[in-house]
Design an enzyme around this catalytic site. Structure first.
Site, mmCIF file in Angstrom:
data_model
loop_
_atom_site.group_PDB
_atom_site.id
_atom_site.type_symbol
_atom_site.label_atom_id
_atom_site.label_comp_id
_atom_site.label_asym_id
_atom_site.label_seq_id
_atom_site.Cartn_x
_atom_site.Cartn_y
_atom_site.Cartn_z
ATOM 1 N N ARG A 39 0.813 -1.214 0.000
ATOM 2 C CA ARG A 39 0.000 0.000 0.000
ATOM 3 C C ARG A 39 0.847 1.265 0.000
ATOM 4 O O ARG A 39 0.436 2.288 -0.545
ATOM 5 C CB ARG A 39 -0.976 -0.043 1.182
ATOM 6 C CG ARG A 39 -2.160 -0.932 0.837
ATOM 7 C CD ARG A 39 -2.752 -1.681 2.004
ATOM 8 N NE ARG A 39 -3.783 -2.600 1.491
ATOM 9 C CZ ARG A 39 -3.520 -3.799 0.972
ATOM 10 N NH1 ARG A 39 -2.275 -4.240 0.903
ATOM 11 N NH2 ARG A 39 -4.492 -4.570 0.512
ATOM 12 N N ASN A 75 -7.407 9.788 7.033
ATOM 13 C CA ASN A 75 -6.561 9.141 6.029
ATOM 14 C C ASN A 75 -5.109 9.138 6.483
ATOM 15 O O ASN A 75 -4.662 10.027 7.207
ATOM 16 C CB ASN A 75 -6.683 9.864 4.691
ATOM 17 C CG ASN A 75 -8.088 9.770 4.121
ATOM 18 O OD1 ASN A 75 -8.814 8.827 4.418
ATOM 19 N ND2 ASN A 75 -8.466 10.754 3.320
ATOM 20 N N ILE A 76 -4.364 8.146 6.011
ATOM 21 C CA ILE A 76 -2.958 8.005 6.406
ATOM 22 C C ILE A 76 -2.025 8.111 5.197
ATOM 23 O O ILE A 76 -0.847 7.786 5.292
ATOM 24 C CB ILE A 76 -2.735 6.664 7.130
ATOM 25 C CG1 ILE A 76 -3.049 5.477 6.210
ATOM 26 C CG2 ILE A 76 -3.565 6.586 8.402
ATOM 27 C CD1 ILE A 76 -2.694 4.113 6.799
ATOM 28 N N HIS A 92 -5.310 9.292 12.556
ATOM 29 C CA HIS A 92 -4.992 7.866 12.523
ATOM 30 C C HIS A 92 -3.545 7.585 12.143
ATOM 31 O O HIS A 92 -3.195 6.445 11.825
ATOM 32 C CB HIS A 92 -5.940 7.138 11.559
ATOM 33 C CG HIS A 92 -7.328 7.015 12.094
ATOM 34 N ND1 HIS A 92 -8.410 6.679 11.291
ATOM 35 C CD2 HIS A 92 -7.828 7.173 13.341
ATOM 36 C CE1 HIS A 92 -9.505 6.662 12.032
ATOM 37 N NE2 HIS A 92 -9.174 6.962 13.272
ATOM 38 N N CYS A 100 9.567 2.830 16.383
ATOM 39 C CA CYS A 100 10.364 1.713 16.899
ATOM 40 C C CYS A 100 9.679 1.096 18.108
ATOM 41 O O CYS A 100 9.283 1.805 19.043
ATOM 42 C CB CYS A 100 11.764 2.189 17.268
ATOM 43 S SG CYS A 100 12.806 0.883 17.969
ATOM 44 N N GLY A 183 -16.552 13.455 2.208
ATOM 45 C CA GLY A 183 -16.265 12.081 1.824
ATOM 46 C C GLY A 183 -16.052 11.122 2.967
ATOM 47 O O GLY A 183 -15.065 10.391 2.990
ATOM 48 N N ASN A 209 -20.818 14.559 0.134
ATOM 49 C CA ASN A 209 -20.785 13.109 0.157
ATOM 50 C C ASN A 209 -21.565 12.537 -1.009
ATOM 51 O O ASN A 209 -22.386 13.229 -1.634
ATOM 52 C CB ASN A 209 -21.383 12.588 1.472
ATOM 53 C CG ASN A 209 -20.551 11.504 2.102
ATOM 54 O OD1 ASN A 209 -19.845 10.766 1.411
ATOM 55 N ND2 ASN A 209 -20.630 11.390 3.421
#
Length: 224
Positions: A39, A75-76, A92, A100, A183, A209
């Site tokens: 991803r 979102n990441i 997130h 680590c 969204g 949306n």
């Protein structure tokens, strides 16, 4: 939520649980890193959408007027930043940061691949066989004297959100004079309550949306 299921950690878990939990990472670090490596590569090659660009352009326009726009996102993928947004709060975490497990160090990491053993690994098929990469060959910490195993710096199921990020989010929710909800299905908490929290102050909230959500009746405007 995918419907496919795997037996892991002594219980039946959904596919999303299987890849988004510390329990799975502890037992199957190669599987989880393959999932994220695939991803990461997709995201590195994905352009920001028209929506990302429009939000960034809106921020730039407001900035010239002496005003500010803050993006609060679940979102990441960093696509907001790549589109040009400068003020982004990622509740997130970030796919391109690592943490680590030994020393806790958090670093930005855009390496492709993230380590040699993961080159070409990962698949969109959740049934694809694991590469079973030895832990010593997975991403490791570069801090002097550490060499601990790295994990993606994202929030997995069962983990708490970053309190410092949430404090910044709360400040924005309490002071903004307009809120755009763009969204989202509005089913993941606590983010699902950000829009209603602003609306409860009497501040205009507009939802953009493809369909209505459970929160739609609480908002002033709907664009779909």
């Amino acid at each position: 939520m995918y419907l496919l299921r795997n037996k892991m950690c002594g219980k039946v878990l959904t596919v999303m649980d299987s890849y988004f939990g510390l329990c799975c990472f502890s037992r199957h670090p190669s599987r989880v890193w393959e999932f994220y490596q695939y991803r990461r590569e997709l995201t590195l090659n994905a352009p920001p959408s028209a929506a990302h660009r429009a939000i960034a352009e809106c921020e730039a326009r407001l900035s010239r007027q002496g005003r500010s726009l803050v993006v609060i996102t679940q979102n990441i993928d960093e696509l907001h930043q790549r589109a040009g947004s400068r003020h982004v709060l990622e509740v997130h975490g970030n796919l391109f940061q690592t943490r680590c497990l030994s020393c806790g160090d958090v670093e930005i990491n855009h390496k492709s691949p993230i380590c040699p053993s993961l080159e070409g690994k990962g698949s969109p098929d959740p049934d694809a066989p694991d590469a079973l990469i030895p832990v010593k060959d997975l991403p490791r910490c570069d801090e002097k004297g550490c060499d601990g195993l790295l994990r993606p710096h994202v929030v997995w199921f069962g983990e708490t959100l970053d309190s410092q990020i949430l404090t910044k989010v709360e400040k924005e929710l309490e002071t903004c004079d307009l809120c755009l909800v763009v969204g989202t299905s509005s089913v993941v908490y606590p983010a699902a309550m950000f829009g209603p929290q602003v609306a409860a102050r009497g501040v205009p909230v507009a939802e953009f949306n493809t369909k209505t959500t459970a929160n739609t009746p609480q908002f002033h405007f709907l664009v779909n």
